[in-house]
Design a protein around this motif. Structure first.
Motif, PDB file in Angstrom:
ATOM      1  N   GLU A  16       4.225   3.116   1.984  1.00  0.00           N
ATOM      2  CA  GLU A  16       4.016   4.360   1.236  1.00  0.00           C
ATOM      3  C   GLU A  16       3.199   5.347   2.069  1.00  0.00           C
ATOM      4  OE1 GLU A  16       2.139   5.543  -3.085  1.00  0.00           O
ATOM      5  OE2 GLU A  16       0.968   4.245  -1.759  1.00  0.00           O
ATOM      6  N   GLY A  17       2.181   4.820   2.772  1.00  0.00           N
ATOM      7  CA  GLY A  17       1.338   5.658   3.600  1.00  0.00           C
ATOM      8  C   GLY A  17       0.355   6.483   2.785  1.00  0.00           C
ATOM      9  N   VAL A  18      -0.060   7.577   3.351  1.00  0.00           N
ATOM     10  CA  VAL A  18      -1.049   8.453   2.732  1.00  0.00           C
ATOM     11  C   VAL A  18      -0.408   9.815   2.488  1.00  0.00           C
ATOM     12  CG1 VAL A  18      -3.005   7.239   3.747  1.00  0.00           C
ATOM     13  CG2 VAL A  18      -1.921   9.081   5.029  1.00  0.00           C
ATOM     14  N   GLU A  19      -1.169  10.728   1.933  1.00  0.00           N
ATOM     15  CA  GLU A  19      -0.585  12.018   1.561  1.00  0.00           C
ATOM     16  C   GLU A  19       0.075  12.718   2.746  1.00  0.00           C
ATOM     17  OE1 GLU A  19      -1.903  16.232  -0.586  1.00  0.00           O
ATOM     18  OE2 GLU A  19      -3.339  14.572  -0.411  1.00  0.00           O
ATOM     19  N   ALA A  20      -0.560  12.650   3.908  1.00  0.00           N
ATOM     20  CA  ALA A  20      -0.037  13.372   5.079  1.00  0.00           C
ATOM     21  C   ALA A  20       1.096  12.635   5.780  1.00  0.00           C
ATOM     22  CB  ALA A  20      -1.175  13.621   6.076  1.00  0.00           C
ATOM     23  N   ASP A  21       1.164  11.314   5.635  1.00  0.00           N
ATOM     24  CA  ASP A  21       2.116  10.526   6.425  1.00  0.00           C
ATOM     25  C   ASP A  21       2.617   9.315   5.668  1.00  0.00           C
ATOM     26  OD1 ASP A  21       2.241  11.695   9.162  1.00  0.00           O
ATOM     27  OD2 ASP A  21       0.095  11.292   9.164  1.00  0.00           O
ATOM     28  N   GLY A  22       3.933   9.131   5.663  1.00  0.00           N
ATOM     29  CA  GLY A  22       4.481   7.851   5.263  1.00  0.00           C
ATOM     30  C   GLY A  22       4.346   6.872   6.417  1.00  0.00           C
ATOM     31  N   GLY A  23       4.398   5.586   6.102  1.00  0.00           N
ATOM     32  CA  GLY A  23       4.198   4.579   7.131  1.00  0.00           C
ATOM     33  C   GLY A  23       5.500   3.959   7.592  1.00  0.00           C
ATOM     34  N   ASP A  24       5.470   3.379   8.783  1.00  0.00           N
ATOM     35  CA  ASP A  24       6.584   2.609   9.326  1.00  0.00           C
ATOM     36  C   ASP A  24       6.320   1.120   9.096  1.00  0.00           C
ATOM     37  OD1 ASP A  24       7.391   5.048  10.294  1.00  0.00           O
ATOM     38  OD2 ASP A  24       6.728   4.671  12.340  1.00  0.00           O
ATOM     39  N   TYR A  25       7.342   0.289   9.321  1.00  0.00           N
ATOM     40  CA  TYR A  25       7.116  -1.150   9.250  1.00  0.00           C
ATOM     41  C   TYR A  25       6.279  -1.578  10.456  1.00  0.00           C
ATOM     42  CZ  TYR A  25      10.907  -1.504  12.688  1.00  0.00           C
ATOM     43  OH  TYR A  25      11.694  -1.372  13.811  1.00  0.00           O
ATOM     44  N   PRO A  26       5.253  -2.395  10.236  1.00  0.00           N
ATOM     45  CA  PRO A  26       4.440  -2.845  11.369  1.00  0.00           C
ATOM     46  C   PRO A  26       5.153  -3.914  12.179  1.00  0.00           C
ATOM     47  CG  PRO A  26       3.638  -3.841   9.346  1.00  0.00           C
ATOM     48  CD  PRO A  26       4.734  -2.895   8.950  1.00  0.00           C
ATOM     49  N   ALA A  27       4.750  -4.048  13.448  1.00  0.00           N
ATOM     50  CA  ALA A  27       5.378  -5.014  14.340  1.00  0.00           C
ATOM     51  C   ALA A  27       5.055  -6.450  13.949  1.00  0.00           C
ATOM     52  CB  ALA A  27       4.949  -4.756  15.781  1.00  0.00           C
ATOM     53  N   ILE A  28       3.958  -6.656  13.250  1.00  0.00           N
ATOM     54  CA  ILE A  28       3.564  -7.981  12.768  1.00  0.00           C
ATOM     55  C   ILE A  28       3.366  -7.887  11.261  1.00  0.00           C
ATOM     56  CG2 ILE A  28       1.846  -9.844  12.897  1.00  0.00           C
ATOM     57  CD1 ILE A  28       1.138  -8.906  15.695  1.00  0.00           C
ATOM     58  N   ALA A  29       3.880  -8.866  10.536  1.00  0.00           N
ATOM     59  CA  ALA A  29       3.637  -8.910   9.098  1.00  0.00           C
ATOM     60  C   ALA A  29       2.141  -9.063   8.836  1.00  0.00           C
ATOM     61  CB  ALA A  29       4.391 -10.079   8.475  1.00  0.00           C
ATOM     62  N   PRO A  30       1.639  -8.540   7.719  1.00  0.00           N
ATOM     63  CA  PRO A  30       0.232  -8.770   7.401  1.00  0.00           C
ATOM     64  C   PRO A  30      -0.099 -10.267   7.423  1.00  0.00           C
ATOM     65  CG  PRO A  30       1.164  -7.160   5.904  1.00  0.00           C
ATOM     66  CD  PRO A  30       2.311  -7.703   6.711  1.00  0.00           C
ATOM     67  N   LEU A  31      -1.157 -10.612   8.120  1.00  0.00           N
ATOM     68  CA  LEU A  31      -1.620 -12.000   8.186  1.00  0.00           C
ATOM     69  C   LEU A  31      -2.717 -12.178   7.154  1.00  0.00           C
ATOM     70  CD1 LEU A  31      -1.706 -12.330  12.079  1.00  0.00           C
ATOM     71  CD2 LEU A  31       0.133 -12.978  10.506  1.00  0.00           C
ATOM     72  N   MET A  32      -2.662 -13.287   6.396  1.00  0.00           N
ATOM     73  CA  MET A  32      -3.575 -13.411   5.272  1.00  0.00           C
ATOM     74  C   MET A  32      -3.908 -14.861   4.948  1.00  0.00           C
ATOM     75  SD  MET A  32      -3.175 -11.181   1.787  1.00  0.00           S
ATOM     76  CE  MET A  32      -2.024 -12.357   1.071  1.00  0.00           C
ATOM     77  N   PRO A  33      -4.446 -15.621   5.902  1.00  0.00           N
ATOM     78  CA  PRO A  33      -4.865 -16.989   5.580  1.00  0.00           C
ATOM     79  C   PRO A  33      -6.026 -16.962   4.583  1.00  0.00           C
ATOM     80  CG  PRO A  33      -5.673 -16.351   7.744  1.00  0.00           C
ATOM     81  CD  PRO A  33      -4.760 -15.252   7.292  1.00  0.00           C
ATOM     82  N   SER A  34      -6.059 -17.930   3.702  1.00  0.00           N
ATOM     83  CA  SER A  34      -7.111 -17.948   2.686  1.00  0.00           C
ATOM     84  C   SER A  34      -7.604 -19.367   2.455  1.00  0.00           C
ATOM     85  CB  SER A  34      -6.605 -17.350   1.368  1.00  0.00           C
ATOM     86  OG  SER A  34      -5.632 -18.191   0.776  1.00  0.00           O
TER      87      SER A  34
END
Length: 390
Positions: free
Chosen positions: A206-224
């Motif tokens: 979705e990004g921010v008001e000024a910019d939509g976002g692209d897909y990142p090169a790495i998926a979000p990492l989230m070990p818990s």
């Protein structure tokens, strides 16, 4: 029809001039670039087509030539600055072919067409999408050519960023902040890890008001939980529990330029040991940032971090950072300079790095990172987000 380019043609021409200078130094007559980030850097090519064979042929005296699948040729025409006659494509019979056809066969034809069938051609031997079979087929089809390894030739040119590239990383930083806030605000006891990942992804795209976002090169990492000592896990559908530590590593991305960031969250009050570890990570991170200036070496930045953690009896063998910026899956790193012992790369103004000095134990881990650029007198971080255990 052309898609708006993030850079003027003159910037691509400057990149090409620098590439040709390196080619001459390496005594190369041509360079076949297959790393999607390097393809983008030299031509502007953009498309999720790197799962099939493609590349850019760079010569010393003509415009580069994009070579790829026929159905992707239109993407090359609308995203690159190249003339249409320098967009060449192979038929679909070459894709996963049952007829003993390979895209490298067609590539060899293009190389020969430019009179380079007996030339010295650089290839990116260690690039993710340059396969052993590709290399063998090129060698078979170009028996008089000398195929030389030129894996990081373009990557090293990318190390110093232009003002426009830095601007895109700044814009990516705002998107990274948005994604990190979404993750932190979603994580709580009883919420599934996948729900937090979905919130992060939504914010990054979705990004921010000024910019939509692209897909990142790495998926979000989230070990818990007990898995935070394993830094490169993504997520599952387990629910967060009270007391769980959670590491979030993500990147905002704009026109393929990334601003990575990592933070550590605890569901509820963190145990004392974790709180103390976070304090050490922040102290070491800030010491490393303070050590940055043009003329120092990459290893000296790591030494500043190591000196801090040594005071607490901690040793860490892995690197604490790497050059980053333009990237495609599976990595936003540039594979050049690293912040670690033995790397004598001299830092210059407008180089950019992801500084990620995590500490991982069997029971838990803490990551707090910053992406920074080298300024004329120090380091300037791109993102603004609380530098603490959250």
């Amino acid at each position: 029809m052309e898609r708006a380019s993030p850079f003027p043609t003159t910037e691509y021409e400057t990149r090409l001039d620098r590439t040709r200078e390196r080619m001459r130094e390496a005594e190369l007559d041509a360079l076949f670039v297959t790393d999607p980030a390097n393809m983008n850097y030299l031509t502007g090519y953009e498309g999720w087509s790197f799962y099939v064979h493609q590349g850019v042929l760079v010569t010393l005296d003509a415009d580069p030539v994009w070579i790829g699948r026929e159905m992707d040729a239109k993407a090359a025409e609308v995203t690159t600055w190249l003339p249409d006659e320098h967009v060449r494509s192979y038929s679909d019979e070459h894709v996963h072919s049952p007829y003993d056809l390979h895209p490298a066969d067609y590539t060899a034809e293009v190389v020969a067409e430019f009179g380079l069938d007996d030339a010295t051609v650089g290839v990116e031997m260690d690039a993710y999408y340059y396969t052993a079979w590709t290399h063998q087929r090129l060698a078979e089809n170009l028996p008089a050519a000398d195929l030389e390894d030129a894996t990081l030739l373009v990557n090293w040119i990318r190390l110093k960023k232009t003002d426009r590239e830095l601007e895109l990383m700044e814009r990516a930083a705002r998107i990274a902040e948005h994604g990190m806030r979404a993750g932190v605000e979603t994580i709580e006891a009883g919420v599934r890890e996948s729900t937090a990942a979905a919130a992060i992804y939504e914010a990054l795209i979705e990004g921010v008001e000024a910019d939509g976002g692209d897909y990142p090169a790495i998926a979000p990492l989230m070990p818990s939980g007990e898995f935070t000592g394993t830094p490169h896990l993504s997520w599952s559908d387990r629910e967060f529990e009270e007391g769980d530590p959670v590491i979030i590593e993500l990147a905002g991305c704009k026109h393929r330029y990334h601003c990575p960031m990592a933070r550590t969250v605890n569901v509820g009050d963190p145990p004392r040991e974790m709180d103390e570890t976070a304090g050490i990570v922040v102290e070491g991170l800030e010491a490393a940032l303070d050590a940055v200036e043009p003329g120092v070496t990459a290893e000296s930045i790591e030494a500043a971090w190591r000196e801090v953690i040594a005071e607490y009896g901690i040793e860490k063998e892995s690197r604490i950072g790497y050059a980053c910026g333009l990237g495609y899956p599976p990595d936003w790193g540039e594979h050049t300079a690293s912040l670690r012992p033995g790397d004598t790369t001299v830092l210059e103004e407008d180089m950019t790095f992801h500084l990620i000095p995590g500490i991982w134990y069997d029971e838990f881990g803490v990551e707090i990172s910053e992406t920074f650029r080298v300024t004329n007198d120090g380091a300037e971080t791109f993102a603004e987000f609380p530098r603490e255990l959250l």
